[in-house]
Design an enzyme around this catalytic site. Structure first.
Site, PDB file in Angstrom:
ATOM      1  N   LYS A  58      49.243  43.743  41.754  1.00 19.73           N
ATOM      2  CA  LYS A  58      48.959  44.680  40.658  1.00 19.73           C
ATOM      3  C   LYS A  58      49.386  44.167  39.280  1.00 19.73           C
ATOM      4  O   LYS A  58      49.511  44.944  38.332  1.00 19.73           O
ATOM      5  CB  LYS A  58      49.570  46.086  40.897  1.00 19.73           C
ATOM      6  CG  LYS A  58      49.360  46.666  42.269  1.00 19.73           C
ATOM      7  CD  LYS A  58      48.030  46.395  42.876  1.00 19.73           C
ATOM      8  CE  LYS A  58      46.900  47.212  42.293  1.00 19.73           C
ATOM      9  NZ  LYS A  58      45.620  46.855  42.982  1.00 19.73           N
ATOM     10  N   GLY A  60      47.620  42.014  37.427  1.00 19.49           N
ATOM     11  CA  GLY A  60      46.512  41.614  36.570  1.00 19.49           C
ATOM     12  C   GLY A  60      45.659  40.524  37.206  1.00 19.49           C
ATOM     13  O   GLY A  60      44.930  39.800  36.512  1.00 19.49           O
ATOM     14  N   HIS A 119      49.324  36.120  46.143  1.00 16.06           N
ATOM     15  CA  HIS A 119      50.492  36.892  45.698  1.00 16.06           C
ATOM     16  C   HIS A 119      51.770  36.251  46.244  1.00 16.06           C
ATOM     17  O   HIS A 119      52.854  36.849  46.144  1.00 16.06           O
ATOM     18  CB  HIS A 119      50.427  38.331  46.211  1.00 16.06           C
ATOM     19  CG  HIS A 119      49.323  39.162  45.625  1.00 16.06           C
ATOM     20  ND1 HIS A 119      48.979  39.129  44.298  1.00 16.06           N
ATOM     21  CD2 HIS A 119      48.504  40.077  46.201  1.00 16.06           C
ATOM     22  CE1 HIS A 119      47.983  39.975  44.089  1.00 16.06           C
ATOM     23  NE2 HIS A 119      47.671  40.550  45.219  1.00 16.06           N
ATOM     24  N   ARG A 141      53.355  41.319  34.834  1.00 15.67           N
ATOM     25  CA  ARG A 141      53.197  42.638  34.202  1.00 15.67           C
ATOM     26  C   ARG A 141      54.545  43.336  34.236  1.00 15.67           C
ATOM     27  O   ARG A 141      55.296  43.192  35.213  1.00 15.67           O
ATOM     28  CB  ARG A 141      52.161  43.432  35.001  1.00 15.67           C
ATOM     29  CG  ARG A 141      51.807  44.774  34.421  1.00 15.67           C
ATOM     30  CD  ARG A 141      50.748  45.467  35.268  1.00 15.67           C
ATOM     31  NE  ARG A 141      50.190  46.611  34.572  1.00 15.67           N
ATOM     32  CZ  ARG A 141      49.266  47.421  35.081  1.00 15.67           C
ATOM     33  NH1 ARG A 141      48.784  47.193  36.292  1.00 15.67           N
ATOM     34  NH2 ARG A 141      48.824  48.445  34.383  1.00 15.67           N
ATOM     35  N   SER A 149      51.235  51.159  39.308  1.00 12.77           N
ATOM     36  CA  SER A 149      49.931  50.689  39.793  1.00 12.77           C
ATOM     37  C   SER A 149      50.000  50.425  41.301  1.00 12.77           C
ATOM     38  O   SER A 149      49.073  50.786  42.051  1.00 12.77           O
ATOM     39  CB  SER A 149      49.549  49.413  39.031  1.00 12.77           C
ATOM     40  OG  SER A 149      48.291  48.951  39.439  1.00 12.77           O
ATOM     41  N   SER A 239      36.790  43.465  29.360  1.00 10.64           N
ATOM     42  CA  SER A 239      37.515  44.653  28.904  1.00 10.64           C
ATOM     43  C   SER A 239      37.580  45.630  30.083  1.00 10.64           C
ATOM     44  O   SER A 239      36.756  45.546  31.013  1.00 10.64           O
ATOM     45  CB  SER A 239      36.795  45.305  27.719  1.00 10.64           C
ATOM     46  OG  SER A 239      35.541  45.794  28.157  1.00 10.64           O
ATOM     47  N   PHE A 240      38.539  46.519  30.052  1.00 10.91           N
ATOM     48  CA  PHE A 240      38.758  47.421  31.197  1.00 10.91           C
ATOM     49  C   PHE A 240      37.486  48.175  31.554  1.00 10.91           C
ATOM     50  O   PHE A 240      37.068  48.213  32.711  1.00 10.91           O
ATOM     51  CB  PHE A 240      39.910  48.385  30.888  1.00 10.91           C
ATOM     52  CG  PHE A 240      40.180  49.331  32.026  1.00 10.91           C
ATOM     53  CD1 PHE A 240      40.886  48.918  33.140  1.00 10.91           C
ATOM     54  CD2 PHE A 240      39.702  50.640  31.992  1.00 10.91           C
ATOM     55  CE1 PHE A 240      41.117  49.777  34.211  1.00 10.91           C
ATOM     56  CE2 PHE A 240      39.928  51.500  33.045  1.00 10.91           C
ATOM     57  CZ  PHE A 240      40.647  51.075  34.156  1.00 10.91           C
TER      58      PHE A 240
HETATM   59  S1  PPS Z   1      45.588  43.304  43.170  1.00 12.78           S
HETATM   60  O1  PPS Z   1      45.195  44.285  44.222  1.00 12.78           O
HETATM   61  O2  PPS Z   1      46.976  42.897  43.329  1.00 12.78           O
HETATM   62  O3  PPS Z   1      44.672  42.165  43.096  1.00 12.78           O
HETATM   63  O4  PPS Z   1      45.496  44.137  41.818  1.00 12.78           O
HETATM   64  P1  PPS Z   1      45.488  43.524  40.354  1.00 12.78           P
HETATM   65  O5  PPS Z   1      44.127  43.116  40.005  1.00 12.78           O
HETATM   66  O6  PPS Z   1      46.588  42.525  40.210  1.00 12.78           O
HETATM   67  O7  PPS Z   1      45.933  44.757  39.478  1.00 12.78           O
HETATM   68  C1  PPS Z   1      45.134  45.896  39.310  1.00 12.78           C
HETATM   69  C2  PPS Z   1      45.580  46.526  38.020  1.00 12.78           C
HETATM   70  O8  PPS Z   1      45.025  45.774  36.921  1.00 12.78           O
HETATM   71  C3  PPS Z   1      44.223  46.642  36.150  1.00 12.78           C
HETATM   72  N1  PPS Z   1      43.101  45.923  35.561  1.00 12.78           N
HETATM   73  C4  PPS Z   1      42.909  45.824  34.244  1.00 12.78           C
HETATM   74  N2  PPS Z   1      43.648  46.287  33.212  1.00 12.78           N
HETATM   75  C5  PPS Z   1      43.153  46.068  31.958  1.00 12.78           C
HETATM   76  N3  PPS Z   1      41.982  45.448  31.719  1.00 12.78           N
HETATM   77  C6  PPS Z   1      41.214  44.978  32.722  1.00 12.78           C
HETATM   78  N4  PPS Z   1      40.071  44.378  32.460  1.00 12.78           N
HETATM   79  C7  PPS Z   1      41.681  45.169  34.056  1.00 12.78           C
HETATM   80  N5  PPS Z   1      41.202  44.851  35.289  1.00 12.78           N
HETATM   81  C8  PPS Z   1      42.074  45.325  36.180  1.00 12.78           C
HETATM   82  C9  PPS Z   1      43.784  47.714  37.140  1.00 12.78           C
HETATM   83  O9  PPS Z   1      43.268  48.837  36.483  1.00 12.78           O
HETATM   84  C10 PPS Z   1      45.096  47.961  37.867  1.00 12.78           C
HETATM   85  O10 PPS Z   1      46.064  48.582  37.038  1.00 12.78           O
HETATM   86  P2  PPS Z   1      46.283  50.179  36.976  1.00 12.78           P
HETATM   87  O11 PPS Z   1      47.477  50.372  36.085  1.00 12.78           O
HETATM   88  O12 PPS Z   1      46.534  50.643  38.371  1.00 12.78           O
HETATM   89  O13 PPS Z   1      45.045  50.745  36.367  1.00 12.78           O
END
Ligand code: PPS
Length: 306
Positions: A58, A60, A119, A141, A149, A239-240
């Protein structure tokens, strides 16, 4: 994690899927199927041009996977839509019950250059990566947002241990009794090792602050030349909201018997500081006191963490 193309696979999968217990591997709690396949993972044969995207869960990961893929296809958004994230950039250590292939299954015969996600804490990385001097991109993060998350993800991901109630989960995270172990050790160790290996260490919060700047750092690390308009295009595409709407980047392909989307969505909020909506004052105080102890002596600092 994988896509299930037909209902026969789904039926087979349904029978074997469950929330797997954690089993220690060299002291790190990993989900049972990973522990059972550990020898294959540990002995994974790296190639010098392998690229590893490493994060604590989680942190990024998916965001960086999309950025890296777009850089490698020169910003061609159509090419980046050729397959879902987990097909384009496999998850090294993931082991799911057959009929789904494990991460190693997907990677062994993949053409070079391979890009993969992991991971694994630094000390569990297959030694071959270090012997071959592979490049590693690490994304960290801040602990509290990472925890929130992870809490929601563990609710939706039906193969991870049940997170239980919020208060208990905060304690589990602090003690590292969650899949892939201690956040504190994970982020610290890669930070220390960045001086000895080819590790680009990035922060989720920096990506939120200025995504184009961080994309430039990644493309420089990958030694890829890209004009500024392509960097801006990649920033827009990653972007998100754009990723949330992109079925090839938002894990929509994972069947609901693995991801229970009634609990949370994978692209949940994507914000910095969301922890303030969940931590009570008492939880924050206990967390911060413990944080200062666990992070003592490191030069690694996160913004807005306390
Ligand atoms: S995993 O399952 O470990 O691979 O998850 P991971 O991708 O590391 O983390 C998921 C969180 O990253 C957020 N996310 C983003 N945030 C901002 N911008 C973009 N483009 C983006 N893509 C993924 C995702 O929403 C999860 O965070 P939270 O806080 O739960 O929303």
């Amino acid at each position: 994690m994988a896509t299930c193309k037909n209902s026969e696979n789904l039926l087979q999968l349904k029978e074997v899927l469950r929330r797997f217990p954690l089993v220690p591997v060299h002291g790190i709690p990993l989900m049972e199927p990973i522990a059972q396949q550990w020898a294959r993972i540990e002995n994974f044969e790296a190639r010098p041009d392998d690229l590893i995207i490493s994060t604590y869960p989680k942190g990024g990961t998916t965001w960086m996977q999309e950025i890296v893929d777009l850089i490698l296809v020169g910003g061609d958004t159509e090419k980046a839509r050729r397959a879902p994230t987990q097909v384009r950039i496999p998850f090294l250590e993931i082991c799911v019950p057959p009929p789904l292939p494990s991460g190693v299954d997907k990677l062994v015969n993949a053409p070079s250059p391979r890009v993969m996600k992991t991971h694994l804490p630094f000390q569990l990385l297959p030694k071959s990566f270090l012997e071959k001097n592979c490049k590693i991109i690490y994304v960290a993060r801040n602990a509290k947002d990472n925890l929130v998350s992870y809490f929601f993800f563990d609710q939706m991901h039906l193969m991870q241990p049940d997170p239980g109630p919020w208060d208990g989960y905060v304690k589990k995270f602090m003690s590292g009794t969650v899949p892939w172990g201690s956040w504190y050790d994970h982020v610290r160790r890669y930070w220390d090792e960045r001086e000895n290996h080819r590790i680009l260490y990035l922060f989720y919060e920096d990506m939120k602050e200025d995504l184009a700047r961080e994309i430039r750092r990644v493309k420089d690390f990958l030694e890829v030349d890209l004009p500024e308009d392509i960097i801006q295009k990649i920033a827009h595409h990653t972007s998100f909201q754009v990723m949330k709407d992109n079925p090839m980047a938002n894990y929509d392909s994972v069947p609901s018997i693995i991801f229970d989307r009634t609990k949370s969505s994978f692209m949940r909020k994507g914000e910095v500081g969301d922890w303030k909506n969940y931590f009570t004052v008492a939880q924050k105080e206990a967390f911060d006191a413990d944080y200062l102890l666990k992070m003592e002596g490191t030069t690694l600092h996160f913004r807005d963490v306390l």
